[in-house]
Design a protein around this motif. Structure first.
Motif, PDB file in Angstrom:
ATOM      1  N   CYS A  86       3.218  -2.554  -6.538  1.00 54.79           N
ATOM      2  CA  CYS A  86       2.847  -2.659  -5.120  1.00 54.79           C
ATOM      3  C   CYS A  86       1.587  -1.841  -4.841  1.00 54.79           C
ATOM      4  N   ILE A  91      -2.009   3.467  -4.519  1.00 53.34           N
ATOM      5  CA  ILE A  91      -2.513   4.619  -3.770  1.00 53.34           C
ATOM      6  C   ILE A  91      -1.939   5.911  -4.351  1.00 53.34           C
ATOM      7  N   THR A 112      -3.355   3.568  10.836  1.00 54.78           N
ATOM      8  CA  THR A 112      -3.074   2.735   9.666  1.00 54.78           C
ATOM      9  C   THR A 112      -1.575   2.652   9.454  1.00 54.78           C
ATOM     10  N   PHE A 113      -1.185   1.867   8.459  1.00 53.37           N
ATOM     11  CA  PHE A 113       0.199   1.758   8.025  1.00 53.37           C
ATOM     12  C   PHE A 113       0.542   3.021   7.234  1.00 53.37           C
ATOM     13  N   ALA A 160      -8.534   3.600   4.989  1.00 54.81           N
ATOM     14  CA  ALA A 160      -8.024   2.220   5.053  1.00 54.81           C
ATOM     15  C   ALA A 160      -8.990   1.342   5.830  1.00 54.81           C
ATOM     16  N   ASP A 186      -8.296   2.249   0.573  1.00 51.98           N
ATOM     17  CA  ASP A 186      -7.103   1.427   0.707  1.00 51.98           C
ATOM     18  C   ASP A 186      -7.529   0.078   1.282  1.00 51.98           C
ATOM     19  N   ALA A 188      -5.813  -2.671   1.035  1.00 49.57           N
ATOM     20  CA  ALA A 188      -4.605  -3.510   1.024  1.00 49.57           C
ATOM     21  C   ALA A 188      -4.703  -4.668   2.009  1.00 49.57           C
ATOM     22  N   SER A 210      -3.260  -4.873  -2.218  1.00 48.36           N
ATOM     23  CA  SER A 210      -1.834  -5.205  -2.128  1.00 48.36           C
ATOM     24  C   SER A 210      -1.616  -6.712  -2.106  1.00 48.36           C
ATOM     25  N   ASN A 212       1.549  -7.767  -1.070  1.00 49.04           N
ATOM     26  CA  ASN A 212       2.739  -7.831  -0.243  1.00 49.04           C
ATOM     27  C   ASN A 212       2.810  -9.195   0.467  1.00 49.04           C
ATOM     28  N   LYS A 215       0.290 -10.219   3.300  1.00 48.08           N
ATOM     29  CA  LYS A 215      -1.152  -9.997   3.128  1.00 48.08           C
ATOM     30  C   LYS A 215      -1.899 -11.334   2.967  1.00 48.08           C
ATOM     31  N   GLY A 222       3.552  -6.664  -5.104  1.00 47.18           N
ATOM     32  CA  GLY A 222       2.520  -6.353  -6.089  1.00 47.18           C
ATOM     33  C   GLY A 222       1.301  -5.702  -5.477  1.00 47.18           C
TER      34      GLY A 222
HETATM   35  C1  LIG Z   1       0.397  -3.301   2.995  1.00 47.40           C
HETATM   36  C2  LIG Z   1      -0.323  -2.053   3.028  1.00 47.40           C
HETATM   37  C3  LIG Z   1      -0.164  -1.077   2.033  1.00 47.40           C
HETATM   38  C4  LIG Z   1       0.914  -1.102   1.010  1.00 47.40           C
HETATM   39  O1  LIG Z   1       0.970  -2.162   0.192  1.00 47.40           O
HETATM   40  P1  LIG Z   1       2.358  -2.518  -0.537  1.00 47.40           P
HETATM   41  O2  LIG Z   1       1.934  -3.494  -1.549  1.00 47.40           O
HETATM   42  O3  LIG Z   1       3.239  -3.109   0.527  1.00 47.40           O
HETATM   43  O4  LIG Z   1       2.936  -1.276  -1.113  1.00 47.40           O
HETATM   44  C5  LIG Z   1      -0.975   0.033   2.054  1.00 47.40           C
HETATM   45  N1  LIG Z   1      -1.860   0.230   3.021  1.00 47.40           N
HETATM   46  C6  LIG Z   1      -2.026  -0.650   4.019  1.00 47.40           C
HETATM   47  C7  LIG Z   1      -3.066  -0.370   5.052  1.00 47.40           C
HETATM   48  C8  LIG Z   1      -1.252  -1.810   4.073  1.00 47.40           C
HETATM   49  O5  LIG Z   1      -1.395  -2.654   5.094  1.00 47.40           O
END
Ligand SMILES: *Cc1c(COP(=O)(O)O)cnc(C)c1O
Length: 424
Positions: A86, A91, A112-113, A160, A186, A188, A210, A212, A215, A222
């Motif tokens: 993932c 990260i 951010t997430f 991010a 990041d 992702a 990512s 996910n 996404k 992954g």
């Molecule tokens: C989705 C996301 C992640 C994490 O990704 P995973 O594959 O779900 O672990 C990290 N940072 C941000 C900003 C994200 O949106």
């Protein structure tokens, strides 16, 4: 209150809303949910899964992994990619390989997430949150500069790119270089987005993407670690497979992790890769339709700097003008609003109306410095008049349904519902 579940009897599960307003009843709810952002398969994915199955490469080794890594390198221009289970793992290993030690301070994006910043805690280090700017909603270079004045010893920055929009990457990288700090990008949410023609996920020394399920392309799960440094790529690959030494038995000199991507997940990623540009085009069309439709409303879209960046438009978001906001109160887990002035609304009302019509939307990421888990962490804003940009965007912003399978007709209905919120 009862009325939010009628007439459709649909339940809003993730946020409890207490309000004085009723559901818009003259627009029927969608029969089938319109999603915020859901996986879109194209057929090749299952071929690669089957291939892995039939050849019995049902583990964390196989052609799908090699091809997915190669594909991502080709797409992004990164020299090396390490496929992981993932993005969060990517990260985490970036933080580790950057040499972050317990007690160290690490500068992090605030809006951010939480997956962006949690890995700092995995290593016993402490996040110092950096406020956003209004031009991209990402880390404010001025606030970052200020942070380095306060803490000149900080050696790592985690940045991010929010909702698929690149941050002010040149400025941020320049400030990091000036202070001898490592940048971890990041990306992702921003796979496929470019800044001055260069792909995001390549601006940091170490970068994460990512796959996910929600996404822009997915492997069902992954992620990948990206870098131009061969030694680092090898180290991260080794750590991700329990840090086995080159010996006839299980010999371990370093701490290891079980973070490697499965060859099945990689098959999905491999199948999705050729469709990334299609997904981006679809998402951009959605963004542009919202933008055009809201031209005369007191709202703006999640912004980007057109002259230097091309987002991947992963999520379309709106920001309601201050003057058009009705009263909205949010506690830790509840929200309520009161419409006294005609023509005003708030994210909570729009959220409630869309969700009760079976269209999925989301509040903006709640800033990290407002999260109970990080309440003791430092938060650094720019000196300007407006401080706490992140809290303001959280307060006035909302992520709209942005699924690339949403039809224009469905989007028109969503637009109608949002317009109604301003007009009642
Ligand atoms: C989705 C996301 C992640 C994490 O990704 P995973 O594959 O779900 O672990 C990290 N940072 C941000 C900003 C994200 O949106």
């Amino acid at each position: 209150m009862d009325n939010i579940y009628t007439p459709e009897k649909r339940k809003i599960t993730d946020i409890e809303i207490d309000n004085t307003s009723t559901v818009i009843s003259d627009i029927p709810a969608f029969e089938k949910t319109v999603w915020l952002s859901s996986p879109t398969m194209h057929g090749d994915e299952i071929k690669y899964i089957e291939e892995a199955y039939n050849t019995n490469w049902m583990s964390t080794i196989g052609e799908n992994i090699d091809e997915a890594e190669r594909g991502i390198c080709k797409l992004t221009g990164s020299k090396y990619a390490v496929a992981l289970n993932c993005g969060t793992s990517a990260i985490h290993l970036a933080i580790r390989v950057a040499g972050v030690k317990p007690g160290d301070k690490v500068f992090c994006s605030d809006l951010t997430f939480d997956a962006t910043v949690n890995p700092v805690s995995y290593e016993g280090a402490v996040q110092v949150f950096i406020d956003s700017e209004y031009e991209t909603w990402n880390m404010d270079p001025k606030a970052l500069e200020k942070a380095f004045k306060i803490h000149p010893d900080v050696k790592v920055v985690v940045l991010a790119n929010l909702y698929g929009t690149p941050a002010k990457l040149d400025e941020i990288r320049h400030i990091c270089d000036l202070h001898g700090a490592i940048l971890i990008e990041d990306a992702a949410e921003s796979l496929g987005a470019t800044y001055k023609g260069k792909q995001t996920g390549t601006f940091g020394q170490y970068n994460a993407i990512s796959f996910n399920g929600n996404k822009i392309i997915t492997g069902s799960a992954g992620g990948m670690f990206l870098t131009d440094d061969l030694d680092v790529a090898n180290k991260v690959r080794k750590w991700s497979t329990q840090s086995r030494e080159d010996a006839p038995w299980y010999q371990h000199e370093e701490l290891g992790y079980n973070y490697r991507m499965s060859n099945i997940v990689a098959g999905v990623v491999r199948g999705q890769l050729p469709y990334l540009s299609d997904h981006i085009a679809q998402k951009k069309a959605i963004y542009m339709r919202y933008k055009e439709a809201f031209k005369d409303l007191p709202v703006s879209m999640n912004p980007y700097i057109e002259s230097i960046m091309e987002p991947n438009f992963w999520l379309s978001c709106i920001l309601i003008d201050k003057e058009a906001m009705c009263e909205q109160v949010r506690t830790d887990k509840k929200a309520s609003y009161h419409k006294e002035v005609p023509g005003t609304t708030c994210p909570t009302e729009i959220y409630q109306q869309l969700m009760s019509h079976n269209a999925q939307c989301r509040p903006i990421w709640k800033p990290m410095h407002l999260q109970p888990i990080y309440r003791m962490n430092e938060f650094i804003t720019n000196n300007g008049k407006v401080s706490d940009v992140g809290a303001d965007i959280f307060n006035r912003g909302l992520c709209l349904p942005s699924d690339n399978k949403m039809t224009a007709e469905e989007q028109d209905i969503i637009i109608k519902i949002i317009r109604k919120c301003f007009d009642r």
